[in-house]
Design a protein around this motif. Structure first.
Motif, PDB file in Angstrom:
ATOM      1  N   GLU A 288       0.850  -1.191   0.000  1.00  0.00           N
ATOM      2  CA  GLU A 288       0.000   0.000   0.000  1.00  0.00           C
ATOM      3  C   GLU A 288       0.887   1.241   0.000  1.00  0.00           C
ATOM      4  N   MET A 289       0.449   2.291  -0.667  1.00  0.00           N
ATOM      5  CA  MET A 289       1.235   3.517  -0.702  1.00  0.00           C
ATOM      6  C   MET A 289       1.006   4.333   0.571  1.00  0.00           C
ATOM      7  N   LEU A 290       1.911   5.244   0.834  1.00  0.00           N
ATOM      8  CA  LEU A 290       1.844   6.039   2.055  1.00  0.00           C
ATOM      9  C   LEU A 290       0.677   7.022   2.037  1.00  0.00           C
ATOM     10  N   ASN A 291       0.485   7.696   0.905  1.00  0.00           N
ATOM     11  CA  ASN A 291      -0.573   8.695   0.780  1.00  0.00           C
ATOM     12  C   ASN A 291      -0.570   9.653   1.982  1.00  0.00           C
ATOM     13  N   ASP A 292      -1.671   9.727   2.744  1.00  0.00           N
ATOM     14  CA  ASP A 292      -1.707  10.665   3.877  1.00  0.00           C
ATOM     15  C   ASP A 292      -1.535   9.958   5.226  1.00  0.00           C
ATOM     16  N   ASP A 293      -0.784   8.871   5.226  1.00  0.00           N
ATOM     17  CA  ASP A 293      -0.524   8.120   6.457  1.00  0.00           C
ATOM     18  C   ASP A 293       0.036   9.043   7.555  1.00  0.00           C
ATOM     19  N   PRO A 294      -0.462   8.939   8.791  1.00  0.00           N
ATOM     20  CA  PRO A 294      -0.003   9.818   9.876  1.00  0.00           C
ATOM     21  C   PRO A 294       1.499   9.742  10.127  1.00  0.00           C
ATOM     22  N   GLN A 295       2.086   8.560   9.992  1.00  0.00           N
ATOM     23  CA  GLN A 295       3.530   8.456  10.202  1.00  0.00           C
ATOM     24  C   GLN A 295       4.299   9.223   9.126  1.00  0.00           C
ATOM     25  N   TYR A 296       3.809   9.168   7.903  1.00  0.00           N
ATOM     26  CA  TYR A 296       4.454   9.922   6.832  1.00  0.00           C
ATOM     27  C   TYR A 296       4.311  11.420   7.078  1.00  0.00           C
ATOM     28  N   MET A 297       3.142  11.840   7.520  1.00  0.00           N
ATOM     29  CA  MET A 297       2.938  13.248   7.832  1.00  0.00           C
ATOM     30  C   MET A 297       3.870  13.697   8.951  1.00  0.00           C
ATOM     31  N   SER A 298       4.101  12.812   9.911  1.00  0.00           N
ATOM     32  CA  SER A 298       5.015  13.121  11.008  1.00  0.00           C
ATOM     33  C   SER A 298       6.443  13.305  10.500  1.00  0.00           C
ATOM     34  N   ALA A 299       6.835  12.442   9.561  1.00  0.00           N
ATOM     35  CA  ALA A 299       8.171  12.558   8.970  1.00  0.00           C
ATOM     36  C   ALA A 299       8.318  13.882   8.235  1.00  0.00           C
ATOM     37  N   LEU A 300       7.282  14.287   7.511  1.00  0.00           N
ATOM     38  CA  LEU A 300       7.321  15.557   6.790  1.00  0.00           C
ATOM     39  C   LEU A 300       7.406  16.723   7.767  1.00  0.00           C
ATOM     40  N   ALA A 301       6.588  16.684   8.823  1.00  0.00           N
ATOM     41  CA  ALA A 301       6.567  17.774   9.794  1.00  0.00           C
ATOM     42  C   ALA A 301       7.916  17.919  10.497  1.00  0.00           C
ATOM     43  N   ASP A 302       8.517  16.799  10.880  1.00  0.00           N
ATOM     44  CA  ASP A 302       9.836  16.843  11.518  1.00  0.00           C
ATOM     45  C   ASP A 302      10.878  17.440  10.572  1.00  0.00           C
ATOM     46  N   SER A 303      10.811  17.041   9.316  1.00  0.00           N
ATOM     47  CA  SER A 303      11.787  17.523   8.336  1.00  0.00           C
ATOM     48  C   SER A 303      11.631  19.019   8.090  1.00  0.00           C
ATOM     49  N   LEU A 304      10.397  19.491   8.086  1.00  0.00           N
ATOM     50  CA  LEU A 304      10.148  20.911   7.911  1.00  0.00           C
ATOM     51  C   LEU A 304      10.672  21.715   9.102  1.00  0.00           C
ATOM     52  N   ALA A 305      10.522  21.158  10.295  1.00  0.00           N
ATOM     53  CA  ALA A 305      11.016  21.841  11.489  1.00  0.00           C
ATOM     54  C   ALA A 305      12.528  22.020  11.425  1.00  0.00           C
ATOM     55  N   ALA A 306      13.220  20.998  10.929  1.00  0.00           N
ATOM     56  CA  ALA A 306      14.676  21.085  10.805  1.00  0.00           C
ATOM     57  C   ALA A 306      15.066  22.135   9.774  1.00  0.00           C
ATOM     58  N   ALA A 307      14.311  22.222   8.676  1.00  0.00           N
ATOM     59  CA  ALA A 307      14.609  23.214   7.644  1.00  0.00           C
ATOM     60  C   ALA A 307      14.324  24.625   8.151  1.00  0.00           C
ATOM     61  N   GLU A 308      13.279  24.769   8.937  1.00  0.00           N
ATOM     62  CA  GLU A 308      12.938  26.098   9.450  1.00  0.00           C
ATOM     63  C   GLU A 308      14.048  26.627  10.358  1.00  0.00           C
ATOM     64  N   LYS A 309      14.756  25.722  10.998  1.00  0.00           N
ATOM     65  CA  LYS A 309      15.847  26.157  11.865  1.00  0.00           C
ATOM     66  C   LYS A 309      16.912  26.911  11.068  1.00  0.00           C
ATOM     67  N   GLU A 310      17.056  26.548   9.774  1.00  0.00           N
ATOM     68  CA  GLU A 310      17.988  27.280   8.928  1.00  0.00           C
ATOM     69  C   GLU A 310      17.589  28.733   8.808  1.00  0.00           C
ATOM     70  N   LEU A 311      16.285  28.986   8.697  1.00  0.00           N
ATOM     71  CA  LEU A 311      15.812  30.361   8.629  1.00  0.00           C
ATOM     72  C   LEU A 311      16.093  31.098   9.939  1.00  0.00           C
ATOM     73  N   GLU A 312      15.827  30.421  11.051  1.00  0.00           N
ATOM     74  CA  GLU A 312      16.044  31.036  12.354  1.00  0.00           C
ATOM     75  C   GLU A 312      17.518  31.344  12.581  1.00  0.00           C
ATOM     76  N   ASP A 313      18.382  30.398  12.173  1.00  0.00           N
ATOM     77  CA  ASP A 313      19.811  30.609  12.367  1.00  0.00           C
ATOM     78  C   ASP A 313      20.362  31.722  11.480  1.00  0.00           C
ATOM     79  N   GLY A 314      19.660  31.982  10.381  1.00  0.00           N
ATOM     80  CA  GLY A 314      20.143  32.989   9.441  1.00  0.00           C
ATOM     81  C   GLY A 314      19.657  34.399   9.746  1.00  0.00           C
ATOM     82  N   ARG A 315      18.855  34.544  10.765  1.00  0.00           N
ATOM     83  CA  ARG A 315      18.336  35.884  11.098  1.00  0.00           C
ATOM     84  C   ARG A 315      19.400  36.751  11.763  1.00  0.00           C
TER      85      ARG A 315
END
Length: 315
Positions: A288-315
Motif C-alpha cells: 500500500e502507498m503512504l498517501n496521507d498516512d499519519p507516520q508519513y505526515m510526522s516525517a514531513l513535519a519533523d523535516s520541515l522543522a529542521a529546515a525552518e531552523k535554517e531560517l532562524e539561524d540565518g536571522r
C-alpha cells in the motif's frame, strides 16, 4: 517563531498530474518543455490514464489530501495559524511559482518547502527547490527547503509495516516471496556527478528490509523515460523476467521512491508489471502507498522543522 506575527509558509511540492482527460495534452506538452507530443505519444499516455480505474481525478486528489493532512499535523503540533500550506506542482497548476505568488499575496515573509519524494537528486528534488528559491527571492520571501528525508524513522517504520502486510498476502508462500524495492529511474549520466539518488534509495531499501525482517530483497528501477539516452537499470520488467527464470514465483513490489497512488504505481506496476509477471507464472503484489498516512505526515513535519531552523539561524 517566524518574524513578527506572520505565519510561516509551507510549500508542498510534487510532480503534478492532469485534472481530467482534456488536460492531458497540455500536461504532456509542459513535461516536454513546450513541445507538443505526437498523436501517437498522446494516445499512449491517454490510454494509460484511461486504464486506471476512476481516471486521473483520484491522482490529483491524492496530493490535495496529503497537503491537507500535513496542514492538520502542523496545526496539531504548533497550533492553528503558525503554518500555512500551499501547493506547488512541477508540471500542472498550481505551479511552484503559483504557490510562492500565493504566499506573497498573503503577506508571507518566510517559507519552507518540501517535496513529496524522500530521496534527493539534482534532477528531481533539486530542481523543485531551485525553482522555489528563485521565485521566493523575487517576492522578498526568505526560503529554506528540505533536501531529503529518506531515513526518517517514521518513514522507515511506515514502509516496513506495509512490507510485512504485503508479504502476508502470500499466505503459506510468504517465506518464498522476494521483495523488490523500486523507484523512478533517471538518466544514467547522474552517476558521473556523484548524485546521491541511487545510494539514498539503497539506504532506504536496506533500512526497510531490516525493520521488516526481510532477508530476500533486491532493488530495481521503473518508469524510465523514452529520451534516447541510457537510463538507470535494470528496469523492473527485466528484473521480473530474470527472477522468473530463476524459479521465483512470488514477488512483492515496494515502490519506496513514491509516496502516493499515481500513474507510475497504478499503471506501471499494477497493470503493466503485474501482467508481465503473470505471463511468466509469477504472482506480483504491491505494498500500500503512504498517501496521507499519519507516520508519513510526522516525517514531513519533523523535516520541515529542521529546515525552518535554517531560517532562524540565518536571522
Amino acid at each position: 517563531m517566524s518574524l513578527g506575527t506572520k505565519p510561516t509558509g509551507v510549500l508542498v511540492m510534487s510532480y503534478g498530474t492532469p485534472e481530467n482527460m482534456e488536460s492531458v495534452e497540455a500536461y504532456y506538452t509542459h513535461i516536454r518543455r513546450g513541445h507538443p507530443p505526437t498523436a501517437e505519444q498522446l494516445e499512449d499516455l491517454s490510454a494509460r490514464y484511461r486504464a486506471i480505474v476512476g481516471g486521473v481525478f483520484p491522482l490529483r486528489e491524492n496530493t490535495n489530501r496529503q497537503a491537507a493532512a500535513l496542514q492538520r499535523t502542523l496545526d496539531e503540533r504548533a497550533g492553528p495559524g503558525r503554518y500555512v500550506c500551499y501547493q506547488g506542482l512541477k508540471h500542472a497548476a498550481p505551479f511552484i511559482e503559483d504557490g510562492i505568488a500565493a504566499m506573497a499575496g498573503d503577506g508571507i515573509r518566510e517559507a519552507i518547502g518540501i517535496v513529496l519524494a524522500p530521496h534527493y537528486s539534482s534532477m528531481s528534488v533539486g530542481g523543485y527547490l531551485k525553482r522555489a528559491q528563485e521565485e521566493a527571492a523575487k517576492h522578498g520571501i526568505r526560503f529554506a527547503g528540505v533536501q531529503s528525508y529518506h531515513l526518517h524513522p517514521e518513514l522507515i517504520s511506515a514502509l516496513a509495516e506495509r512490507v510485512r502486510r504485503g508479504l502476508d498476502k502470500f499466505g503459506d508462500a510468504r517465506g518464498d516471496a522476494i521483495v523488490l524495492f523500486s523507484a523512478h529511474s533517471l538518466p544514467k549520466r547522474i552517476e558521473q556527478t556523484g548524485d546521491p539518488y541511487p545510494e539514498q534509495l539503497l539506504e532506504t531499501s536496506h533500512a526497510v528490509a531490516m525493520a521488516a525482517g526481510v532477508d530476500r530483497w533486491q532493488f530495481t528501477w521503473q518508469s524510465a523515460g523514452q529520451t534516447g539516452e541510457p537510463w538507470l537499470g535494470p528496469d523492473i520488467l527485466e528484473t521480473v523476467d530474470s527472477l522468473a527464470r530463476e524459479g521465483v514465483r512470488s514477488i512483492l513490489v515496494a515502490p519506496v521512491g513514491f509516496v502516493s497512488d499515481h500513474l507510475e504505481v497504478l499503471y506501471d506496476l499494477d497493470i503493466e508489471a503485474s501482467r508481465y509477471a503473470e505471463e511468466r507464472g509469477v504472482r506480483l503484489e504491491r505494498i500500500e502507498m503512504l498517501n496521507d498516512d499519519p507516520q508519513y505526515m510526522s516525517a514531513l513535519a519533523d523535516s520541515l522543522a529542521a529546515a525552518e531552523k535554517e531560517l532562524e539561524d540565518g536571522r
